[in-house]
Design an enzyme around this catalytic site. Structure first.
Site, short mmCIF file in Angstrom:
data_model
loop_
_atom_site.label_atom_id
_atom_site.label_comp_id
_atom_site.label_asym_id
_atom_site.label_seq_id
_atom_site.Cartn_x
_atom_site.Cartn_y
_atom_site.Cartn_z
N GLN A 1 7.41 -9.23 -2.65
CA GLN A 1 7.03 -10.60 -2.98
C GLN A 1 7.68 -11.06 -4.29
O GLN A 1 8.14 -12.20 -4.40
CB GLN A 1 5.51 -10.72 -3.07
CG GLN A 1 4.98 -12.13 -3.01
CD GLN A 1 5.10 -12.74 -1.61
OE1 GLN A 1 5.42 -12.04 -0.64
NE2 GLN A 1 4.85 -14.03 -1.49
N THR B 1 -4.44 10.99 8.47
CA THR B 1 -4.43 9.54 8.30
C THR B 1 -5.50 9.10 7.29
O THR B 1 -6.40 9.87 6.92
CB THR B 1 -4.73 8.84 9.63
OG1 THR B 1 -6.06 9.21 10.06
CG2 THR B 1 -3.72 9.24 10.70
N GLU C 1 -0.10 14.10 7.44
CA GLU C 1 -0.98 15.04 6.74
C GLU C 1 -2.40 14.51 6.64
O GLU C 1 -3.09 14.69 5.63
CB GLU C 1 -0.40 15.43 5.38
CG GLU C 1 0.94 16.14 5.52
CD GLU C 1 1.35 16.91 4.29
OE1 GLU C 1 0.48 17.34 3.52
OE2 GLU C 1 2.57 17.09 4.11
#
Length: 381
Positions: A335, A364, A362
């Site tokens: 942005q 979530t 590894e």
């Protein structure tokens, strides 16, 4: 490691990353591979074994030292760290934590130098983050085990010499008692490595499918020599790996903040630098603040890990926060750059794609929340 020696080593890694690896980022993105000269330099510096014991040729870094190293590695493309990651992390730690003396002596010295590449084969197509749903089987047959199953998204599988494969040795038992780990050389008959996956980001690191069809290994390749230890072995490796990933995200967030600040203080709009606008300053402030919070969390979690006081709750909390945090930082970085941030030849565009994966592997973010929730409510009526 001696404090002065470690600081010297950290300076050397910082120089390598910011001078040589950053200069090769565009090449890595275009070719989808790490140049050989960077692999050689990493091996010469002992980076393939930074987390492996000194007695086997590694650097033997503590967790507090490792997270600082990972922050330096996080400054550049995640592929460079990934080249080293499975040897030091989830694959190598299987042998460090649970391997027999003979298994450690056979494999760890070569892994520490990069002559042997290890890979961690746990994720399956129908199991994902649910280790309890593991379907790969290992059946004892005389002095051997015969393995059948399939893994997906296995990092460094194409380059691996040896796989740490997790399989059920008791098809009817509970997960924490029925899963075992096996050392499976990739040249074993019945082992097939699929082509590298075409991923959204993190180009330069490879993941592939693995197919096991009647793959026969000696019983001596049962990690630790005892059946049923695989679940605990995997959890130990993943807990350490999660804290490493969290620190890697802090390093990437630091790079993203640096790129944003550099752009905002040089690019102009209407003759005024972007950094002069308060809303741009606000985004820079948020990125700095969240990065600082992540760094503080990681360093504290590493201290607790080294003390042995917390190797589960803090690691999952750090992994959850830092992987989510770097996604927000990457979004703001794009942005700040405006339209330029959407161009492929601008680093923040690449890092925006790279950062998304950290919330998946590894464990979530959802799995981390489950772990944290269970730890917090354990013993509470």
């Amino acid at each position: 490691m001696d404090a002065d020696v470690f600081e010297s080593a950290l300076d050397a890694v910082r120089t390598l990353v910011r001078k040589d690896v950053v200069a090769a980022e565009a090449e890595i993105e275009a070719t989808d591979r790490i140049p050989d000269h960077l692999r050689r330099k990493a091996a010469e510096m002992g980076l393939f074994g930074y987390a492996l014991p000194e007695e086997y040729g590694g650097l033997g870094l503590s967790m507090s030292e490792e997270v600082r190293l990972a922050m330096e590695l996080g400054w550049t493309t995640p592929a460079f760290r990934s080249m080293l990651g499975t040897n030091n992390g989830i694959a190598g730690q299987v042998l460090v934590n649970t391997g027999t003396r003979e298994q450690q002596q056979r494999y760890l010295p070569g892994m520490a130098t990069g002559e042997i590449i290890g890979s961690f084969a746990l994720t399956e197509p129908d199991a994902g983050s649910d280790v309890a749903a593991l379907r790969t089987r290992a059946v004892r047959d005389g002095d051997d085990y015969v393995l059948d199953g399939q893994n997906r998204f296995i990092t460094n599988a194409l380059d691996a010499d040896v796989l740490m494969v997790f399989a059920r040795t008791d098809p009817d038992g509970p997960a924490h008692q029925s899963i075992s780990a096996f050392i499976v050389p990739t040249d074993t008959a019945g082992v097939t490595i699929g082509p590298k996956d075409d991923k959204m980001g993190q180009r330069g690191t490879t993941t592939s499918e693995i197919f096991l069809e009647g793959a026969r290994v000696p019983a001596a390749n049962l990690v630790g020599g005892v059946e049923g230890q695989g679940f605990a072995t995997a959890m130990k490796s993943l807990a350490k790996g999660r804290l490493h990933i969290a620190s890697l995200c802090v390093g990437l967030a630091q790079r993203l903040t640096h790129e944003s600040l550099t752009y905002a203080t040089t690019a102009t709009q209407g003759g005024t630098t972007l950094a002069s606008f308060q809303l741009v300053q606000a985004m820079l402030a948020d990125n700095h603040t969240e990065t600082y919070a992540g760094e503080t969390m990681v360093l504290d979690a590493a201290r607790r890990y080294d003390e042995g006081s917390d190797r589960r709750l803090a690691t999952s909390a750090a992994k959850l926060y830092c992987t989510e945090m770097v996604g927000r930082v990457a979004d703001r970085a794009v942005q700040v750059h405006g339209g330029m941030g959407y161009m492929n030849d601008v680093p923040v565009a690449r890092f925006y794609r790279d950062a998304r994966l950290f919330r998946l592997y590894e464990g979530t973010s959802e799995i981390q929340r489950v772990i944290i929730g269970k730890q917090l409510t354990k013993g509470v009526s």
